[in-house]
Design a protein around this motif. Structure first.
Motif, PDB file in Angstrom:
ATOM      1  N   VAL A   7       0.824  -1.213   0.000  1.00 12.02           N
ATOM      2  CA  VAL A   7       0.000   0.000   0.000  1.00 12.02           C
ATOM      3  C   VAL A   7       0.859   1.266   0.000  1.00 12.02           C
ATOM      4  CG1 VAL A   7      -1.628   1.360   1.392  1.00 12.02           C
ATOM      5  CG2 VAL A   7      -2.031  -1.072   1.039  1.00 12.02           C
ATOM      6  N   PHE A   8       1.952   1.250   0.758  1.00 14.08           N
ATOM      7  CA  PHE A   8       2.774   2.444   0.882  1.00 14.08           C
ATOM      8  C   PHE A   8       4.043   2.408   0.024  1.00 14.08           C
ATOM      9  CE2 PHE A   8       0.215   2.217   4.732  1.00 14.08           C
ATOM     10  CZ  PHE A   8      -0.406   3.453   4.660  1.00 14.08           C
ATOM     11  N   VAL A  10      10.142   1.654  11.277  1.00  9.54           N
ATOM     12  CA  VAL A  10      11.372   2.302  11.720  1.00  9.54           C
ATOM     13  C   VAL A  10      11.437   3.745  11.221  1.00  9.54           C
ATOM     14  CG1 VAL A  10      13.882   2.265  11.553  1.00  9.54           C
ATOM     15  CG2 VAL A  10      12.637   0.145  11.915  1.00  9.54           C
ATOM     16  N   ASN A  11      11.010   3.983   9.989  1.00  9.95           N
ATOM     17  CA  ASN A  11      11.134   5.317   9.398  1.00  9.95           C
ATOM     18  C   ASN A  11       9.828   6.059   9.168  1.00  9.95           C
ATOM     19  OD1 ASN A  11      14.053   5.251   8.954  1.00  9.95           O
ATOM     20  ND2 ASN A  11      13.573   3.595   7.541  1.00  9.95           N
ATOM     21  N   PHE A  12       8.684   5.365   9.267  1.00  3.10           N
ATOM     22  CA  PHE A  12       7.416   5.993   8.909  1.00  3.10           C
ATOM     23  C   PHE A  12       6.301   5.720   9.915  1.00  3.10           C
ATOM     24  CE2 PHE A  12       9.600   5.187   4.889  1.00  3.10           C
ATOM     25  CZ  PHE A  12       9.511   6.430   4.278  1.00  3.10           C
ATOM     26  N   LEU A  13       5.357   6.658   9.965  1.00  2.00           N
ATOM     27  CA  LEU A  13       4.066   6.484  10.611  1.00  2.00           C
ATOM     28  C   LEU A  13       3.069   6.514   9.461  1.00  2.00           C
ATOM     29  CD1 LEU A  13       2.630   8.190  13.698  1.00  2.00           C
ATOM     30  CD2 LEU A  13       1.369   8.295  11.571  1.00  2.00           C
ATOM     31  N   CYS A  14       2.300   5.444   9.283  1.00  2.00           N
ATOM     32  CA  CYS A  14       1.393   5.348   8.143  1.00  2.00           C
ATOM     33  C   CYS A  14      -0.013   4.989   8.609  1.00  2.00           C
ATOM     34  CB  CYS A  14       1.880   4.275   7.170  1.00  2.00           C
ATOM     35  SG  CYS A  14       3.528   4.527   6.531  1.00  2.00           S
ATOM     36  N   PHE A  15      -0.999   5.479   7.872  1.00  2.00           N
ATOM     37  CA  PHE A  15      -2.399   5.145   8.130  1.00  2.00           C
ATOM     38  C   PHE A  15      -3.044   4.761   6.811  1.00  2.00           C
ATOM     39  CE2 PHE A  15      -6.901   6.272   8.214  1.00  2.00           C
ATOM     40  CZ  PHE A  15      -7.325   5.526   9.296  1.00  2.00           C
ATOM     41  N   ASP A  16      -3.851   3.696   6.840  1.00  4.69           N
ATOM     42  CA  ASP A  16      -4.548   3.222   5.646  1.00  4.69           C
ATOM     43  C   ASP A  16      -5.983   2.889   6.004  1.00  4.69           C
ATOM     44  OD1 ASP A  16      -5.020   2.154   3.032  1.00  4.69           O
ATOM     45  OD2 ASP A  16      -4.762   0.153   3.869  1.00  4.69           O
ATOM     46  N   SER A  17      -6.917   3.408   5.214  1.00  4.51           N
ATOM     47  CA  SER A  17      -8.334   3.139   5.423  1.00  4.51           C
ATOM     48  C   SER A  17      -9.009   2.970   4.065  1.00  4.51           C
ATOM     49  CB  SER A  17      -8.979   4.302   6.173  1.00  4.51           C
ATOM     50  OG  SER A  17     -10.380   4.143   6.214  1.00  4.51           O
ATOM     51  N   PHE A  18      -9.945   2.032   3.977  1.00  2.00           N
ATOM     52  CA  PHE A  18     -10.746   1.862   2.775  1.00  2.00           C
ATOM     53  C   PHE A  18     -12.193   1.781   3.213  1.00  2.00           C
ATOM     54  CE2 PHE A  18     -12.625  -0.305  -0.841  1.00  2.00           C
ATOM     55  CZ  PHE A  18     -12.057   0.394  -1.891  1.00  2.00           C
ATOM     56  N   LEU A  19     -12.948   2.855   2.940  1.00  3.49           N
ATOM     57  CA  LEU A  19     -14.325   2.952   3.413  1.00  3.49           C
ATOM     58  C   LEU A  19     -15.219   3.377   2.257  1.00  3.49           C
ATOM     59  CD1 LEU A  19     -16.263   2.944   5.881  1.00  3.49           C
ATOM     60  CD2 LEU A  19     -15.692   5.347   6.189  1.00  3.49           C
ATOM     61  N   MET A  20     -16.221   2.576   1.959  1.00  2.00           N
ATOM     62  CA  MET A  20     -17.203   2.856   0.905  1.00  2.00           C
ATOM     63  C   MET A  20     -16.547   3.245  -0.417  1.00  2.00           C
ATOM     64  SD  MET A  20     -20.389   4.625   2.848  1.00  2.00           S
ATOM     65  CE  MET A  20     -19.607   5.705   4.027  1.00  2.00           C
ATOM     66  N   GLY A  21     -15.556   2.471  -0.827  1.00  2.00           N
ATOM     67  CA  GLY A  21     -14.911   2.695  -2.101  1.00  2.00           C
ATOM     68  C   GLY A  21     -13.879   3.813  -2.123  1.00  2.00           C
ATOM     69  N   LEU A  81       3.874   9.507   6.854  1.00  2.00           N
ATOM     70  CA  LEU A  81       4.712  10.557   7.423  1.00  2.00           C
ATOM     71  C   LEU A  81       6.049   9.985   7.859  1.00  2.00           C
ATOM     72  CD1 LEU A  81       2.033  12.160   9.773  1.00  2.00           C
ATOM     73  CD2 LEU A  81       2.754  13.009   7.540  1.00  2.00           C
ATOM     74  N   LYS A  82       7.120  10.688   7.534  1.00  2.00           N
ATOM     75  CA  LYS A  82       8.449  10.285   8.023  1.00  2.00           C
ATOM     76  C   LYS A  82       8.574  10.736   9.466  1.00  2.00           C
ATOM     77  CE  LYS A  82      11.877   9.742   4.811  1.00  2.00           C
ATOM     78  NZ  LYS A  82      13.172  10.125   4.321  1.00  2.00           N
ATOM     79  N   TRP A  83       9.162   9.899  10.296  1.00  2.00           N
ATOM     80  CA  TRP A  83       9.373  10.273  11.699  1.00  2.00           C
ATOM     81  C   TRP A  83      10.202  11.559  11.787  1.00  2.00           C
ATOM     82  CZ3 TRP A  83       6.295   8.499  15.149  1.00  2.00           C
ATOM     83  CH2 TRP A  83       5.807   7.207  15.090  1.00  2.00           C
TER      84      TRP A  83
END
Length: 93
Positions: free
Chosen positions: A37-38, A69-80, A87-89
């Motif tokens: 994903v990222f 180690v190097n990133f903070l990531c968020f992933d969401s899949f809602l209603m298409g 974000l890099k730390w």
């Protein structure tokens, strides 16, 4: 050394063979999805992940928060609709 790198180092020392864990297949699936994903390389080590909710205006986006180690990531899949945040730390103050 950052706090995340220290956690990874401690984790590797305390559990030398992760393939013997009963949920290692699901862990590998999560790591694979995180990297796909990222668009991250195999070298990026996932430290932990959480199910959480990100509020975008008045709309909640339920998804996963990934800490590597190097990133903070968020992933969401809602209603298409997919929401991705990476974000890099080093960019977070």
């Amino acid at each position: 050394r950052t706090k995340i790198e220290s956690l990874v180092s401690l984790e590797e020392k305390s559990r030398p063979n992760l393939t013997e864990e009963p949920d290692s297949l699901s862990n590998r699936a999560v790591v694979h999805r995180f990297r796909k994903v990222f668009a991250l390389s195999e070298d990026e080590k996932l430290v932990n992940y959480y199910t959480c909710c990100y509020w975008r205006g008045s709309t909640p986006c339920r998804g996963k928060l990934y800490l590597s180690v190097n990133f903070l990531c968020f992933d969401s899949f809602l209603m298409g609709k997919q929401t991705k945040i990476k974000l890099k730390w080093s960019d977070i103050t």
